[in-house]
Motif scaffolding. Structure first.
Motif, short mmCIF file in Angstrom:
data_model
loop_
_atom_site.label_atom_id
_atom_site.label_comp_id
_atom_site.label_asym_id
_atom_site.label_seq_id
_atom_site.Cartn_x
_atom_site.Cartn_y
_atom_site.Cartn_z
N THR A 149 9.99 1.74 1.19
CA THR A 149 11.03 2.16 1.78
C THR A 149 11.79 0.91 2.80
O THR A 149 13.04 1.28 3.21
N TYR A 194 12.45 -0.24 5.61
CA TYR A 194 13.14 0.10 6.77
C TYR A 194 13.43 -1.18 7.55
O TYR A 194 12.49 -1.99 7.91
N ARG A 224 18.55 4.06 8.01
CA ARG A 224 17.80 5.17 7.35
C ARG A 224 18.73 6.15 7.04
O ARG A 224 18.22 6.93 6.08
N TRP A 246 18.04 7.35 3.24
CA TRP A 246 17.65 8.87 2.79
C TRP A 246 18.64 9.74 2.25
O TRP A 246 18.30 10.59 1.44
N GLY A 302 17.24 8.28 -0.87
CA GLY A 302 15.78 8.76 -1.15
C GLY A 302 15.57 9.99 -1.30
O GLY A 302 14.61 10.08 -2.32
#
Lengths: 555, 109
Positions: free
Chosen positions: A134, A136, A224, A228, A231
C-alpha cells in the motif's frame, strides 16, 4: 482475420505464454514469502525469519518479515494478477472477436511491464522499499519501486489500448451486433483498470516520486484518498476476468446456454459504473473526511455488491439448468449431476463458492459501524484471501490446466493429482479465512511480525491464529502441486500440436442485436459522472482546508 | 489526560515510531472518553484490543472520537498500533487500564 471461423493468433499467443509464465513465477515467489510469514507470525510457532536473519540475510528478523510481506503483496496482488489478466485477455480477444491485437502494442506493453517489474523487484528484494504493497507516505522507498510500479501500469495501458482498438475494429465490421459476453467481460476489465489506475498514476507522479527522489513533503490524507480511489477498483480488475471465465466455461461444459445473457451484461455494466467511486470505505476510520462523504460511498459500495449477487444467481441458475438437462430431478438432484470429475469445473465452482464467503465479509467491511470492529485486523486478511486469493487466483490456476494444452501445446503431467489442487486450496482457504475472521474479531492485527506483545497477547488470539496458519499450509500444498504441474508440463510435458488458425470461441447464443447495454461509451460517461459526484465533496473539503504536507521518512 | 467530570475523560495521545505516548492510560469508572490522537512522523493506527476503538492516526491531522466503554470492560487491555509504521511496528503497544469501583459488575446493564 483469416478464413471462416478462425484467426491466426500467433502473436497474441506468444504474448500470453510469456505473461502467464511471469504470473506463475510471481505465484511461486509470493507463495514462498506467504509460507514464511504465516509461520513466523503465528504465536509460539518458530520464527523462520529469525533463522534467515541468523544466516546473514539481514540484521533483523522483523526487517526481513516486512520485506517479505512487501514482496508477498506486490508479487501476488499486482504482478500475478496483472500479468495473468493481460495474458488471458490476449488469448481470448482474437478468439472471441476474430480480430487481432496490434503486434506493436503487444511488444511495447510486454517490454514496459517486464522492465517495470524487474525495477520494483530489485528495490523490494534488496530491502530498499519496505513499504508494503500500500506504500502509504510518509514511509518512503527507493525510486525504483515507484518507477517500476508506474512502468508496469503504463505497460498494461498499452495492452488495454490494443484491446480497445480490436473492439473498435470488430464493431466497425459487425455493426448493430451485441457484444459477446466473454468479450464484454474483458472490455469491462480494462475500462475498470483505466479508471482505477488514473488516480494512482496521478498521485504517484505528484507525491511519491518527488518524495522518493527529491525528499519533497506530501499530504497523507491526499495520498490515501487517491490511493484508495484506485485500491478498491483494483479488486474488480482482478475479479471481472474470473467472473468472465465462470460465465464462459460453466455453460460450455454443461452444454446449456447461460441462464441469462442480459443479467450477465447488466452485471458487467454495473461493474463499469460503480467499481471506482467507492474507495472511501477503506477510509472510514481516517480523520479529515466528513462522515457524510463516507456515507455516500457506503451506499455506492452496496450498489457494486449487487452485480456480484446477480452473478451468483446467474451461475447457480445455469448450474441448475445444466444439472436438470443431465437428468437431475427434484429440489437438489441437479447438484449431483454436475461434471464434478472435471477438475477445471470443480475448481471454478469451489472458487465461486469461496467468493460467497468473501462477498459476505466484504459487505461487513463496507458497513460503516461494523468496519470499526474489523478494520486493519486479521479479519481483513481472511477476507481478501477468499476474494483475490481464491475466487480469482484459484480460477486462474485451474483455467491454466486448459491453457497448458490449448496455449502452450503441452500435455499435463501428474494428471491424477489435478483435483487435489482445487480441493486443497479450497479446504485450506476455508480454514485460514474463518480462523482469521475469529482472530480479527478478537482484535488481532494484520501486518505485524510478532503478535505476542511482550507476553500480553490476549489468550483468545492464539488458537485461531494457529489454526489459520495450519489452513494456510494446506492451501500452500495445493499451490505447490499446481506449480509443479505447471512448470513441469512446460519442461517435460509431451508436446501437442496447436492448430492455426485458432478456432473461434463462438458465442452459443444467436448473435443478438445490440441493446442499450452494448453502448459502452454511454456507460463510461455515466461512470465518470458518478466518480465526480462521489469524490467532489471530499476533494473540495481536502483542498479547501489546505494540505498538511509532511516530509518522507524511512521505515 | 484529564478527568473533566466524574468518569468524563479527555485523553490526548501522541504516536511516533515506535511508541504511544503515554504508554499507559488509567481510567477509573470511565463513562465517556474523548480521544485526540495525532502522529509526529508516519501513519499509525490505534486499536484497543477487543473494543470498537479503532482509528487511523496521521501526521498533519488529529483523530478525535468518543468512546463509551461498556460496563463489562475492565482491567488491562492492549493498545496496539495496527497500521504498519516501519520495521519496529510490532513494538508499538501500550496499555489501557480500566479500574472499576464497587463490587457488582455482573448482571448489570
Amino acid at each position: 482475420m483469416s478464413g471462416a471461423g478462425g484467426v491466426y493468433t500467433v502473436r497474441e499467443d506468444w504474448y500470453a505464454r510469456v505473461t502467464i509464465v511471469v504470473a506463475f513465477i510471481a505465484l511461486l515467489l509470493g507463495g514462498v514469502f506467504g509460507v514464511l510469514q504465516v509461520v513466523s507470525r503465528t504465536p509460539y510457532w518458530p520464527n523462520l525469519y529469525e533463522l534467515l536473519a541468523r544466516i546473514g540475510l539481514s540484521s533483523s528478523a522483523d526487517e526481513l518479515y516486512y520485506r517479505g510481506l512487501t514482496a508477498h503483496g506486490v508479487l501476488l496482488a499486482v504482478v500475478l494478477t496483472t500479468f495473468y489478466i493481460v495474458g488471458l485477455s490476449a488469448y481470448l480477444t482474437p478468439r472471441v472477436l476474430g480480430v487481432n491485437i496490434k503486434p506493436v502494442l503487444l511488444n511495447v506493453s510486454l517490454a514496459m511491464m517486464v522492465v517495470g517489474t524487474v525495477l520494483a523487484a530489485i528495490a523490494i528484494v534488496l530491502g530498499w522499499a519496505n513499504v508494503l504493497y500500500t506504500f502509504y507516505l510518509p514511509l518512503i522507498g527507493h525510486p525504483f519501486f515507484y518507477l517500476g510500479a508506474a512502468l508496469l501500469i503504463l505497460g498494461s495501458w498499452v495492452f488495454a489500448a490494443g484491446v480497445f482498438l480490436a473492439f473498435l475494429e470488430w464493431r466497425r465490421t459487425n455493426p448493430g451486433l451485441g457484444i459477446p459476453v466473454p468479450f464484454f467481460g474483458i472490455l469491462t476489465t480494462f475500462i475498470v483498470w483505466i479508471m482505477a489506475t488514473t488516480p494512482l498514476v496521478f498521485i504517484v507522479l505528484k507525491n511519491h516520486i518527488p518524495a522518493s527522489i527529491l525528499g519533497w513533503s506530501a499530504d497523507v490524507l491526499e495520498t490515501r484518498l487517491f490511493f484508495w480511489w484506485f485500491g478498491h477498483a483494483l479488486v474488480y480488475f482482478w475479479l471481472v476476468p474470473a467472473i468472465t471465465l465462470w460465465y464462459y466455461y460453466v455453460p460450455k461444459v454443461l452444454g446449456v446456454l447461460l441462464f441469462s445473457e442480459i443479467i450477465a451484461k447488466v452485471a458487467f455494466a454495473l461493474f463499469i459504473l460503480a467499481s471506482t467511486p467507492v474507495g472511501l470505505h477503506h477510509q472510514f476510520t481516517d480523520p479529515g473526511i466528513n462522515p457524510y462523504f463516507k456515507y455516500i460511498q457506503t451506499v455506492l459500495t452496496l450498489v457494486v455488491a449487487s452485480p456480484s449477487m446477480l452473478t451468483a444467481f446467474n451461475i447457480i441458475a445455469t448450474m441448475e439448468r445444466g444439472g436438470r438437462a443431465r437428468g437431475g430431478e427434484g429440489l437438489l438432484g441437479w447438484l449431483f449431476k454436475q461434471p464434478w470429475r472435471d477438475p477445471v469445473y470443480l475448481g471454478l465452482i469451489l472458487a465461486f463458492i469461496t467468493f460467497g464467503n468473501g462477498g459476505i465479509t466484504g459487505i461487513i467491511n463496507a458497513s460503516y459501524q461494523l468496519n470499526n470492529v474489523v478494520h486493519n485486523t486479521a479479519w481483513v486478511v481472511g477476507h481478501f484471501h477468499t476474494t483475490v486469493g481464491t475466487a480469482v487466483a484459484l480460477t486462474f490456476m485451474v483455467y491454466t490446466f486448459l491453457l497448458l494444452r490449448e496455449l502452450y501445446g503441452r500435455e499435463l503431467i501428474l494428471k491424477n493429482l489435478t483435483p487435489a489442487v482445487p480441493l486443497l486450496w479450497f479446504t485450506g482457504m476455508m480454514i485460514f479465512s474463518i480462523a482469521y475472521y475469529v482472530a480479527g474479531l478478537e482484535g488481532a492485527p494484520r501486518r505485524t511480525s510478532d503478535l505476542t506483545y511482550g507476553g500480553l497477547i490476549p489468550a483468545e488470539w492464539i488458537l485461531p491464529l494457529q489454526i489459520g496458519a495450519m489452513g494456510a499450509l494446506v492451501f500452500a500444498v495445493g499451490g505447490l502441486i499446481f506449480l509443479v504441474q505447471f512448470f513441469g508440463s512446460l519442461t517435460i510435458g509431451t508436446r501437442i500440436p496447436i492448430t492455426q488458425p485458432a478456432t473461434l470461441m463462438l458465442n452459443p447464443h444467436p448473435p443478438g442485436k445490440a441493446t442499450i447495454l452494448d453502448r459502452i461509451s454511454l456507460l463510461i460517461i455515466a461512470a465518470i459522472v458518478l466518480n465526480i459526484l462521489a469524490y467532489s465533496g471530499a476533494l473540495i473539503e481536502l483542498y479547501g482546508r489546505g494540505l498538511q504536507p509532511v516530509p518522507p521518512l524511512l521505515p | 489526560m484529564r478527568e473533566v467530570g466524574p468518569g468524563i475523560y479527555e485523553v490526548t495521545i501522541e504516536a511516533r515510531q515506535f511508541a504511544w505516548i503515554p504508554r499507559e492510560i488509567v481510567l477509573r469508572d470511565p463513562v465517556r472518553v474523548t480521544f485526540r490522537v495525532y502522529s509526529t512522523d508516519v501513519v499509525h493506527g490505534l486499536h484497543i484490543a477487543g473494543t470498537s476503538v479503532n482509528v487511523m492516526v496521521f501526521p498533519g491531522y488529529v483523530a478525535e472520537f468518543v468512546w463509551e466503554p461498556p460496563k463489562g470492560v475492565s482491567g488491562e487491555t492492549l493498545m496496539i498500533c495496527h497500521e504498519y509504521c516501519g520495521i519496529g511496528h510490532q513494538l508499538m503497544w501500550g496499555k489501557v487500564v480500566i479500574e472499576r469501583s464497587g463490587a457488582t459488575l455482573s448482571g448489570g446493564g
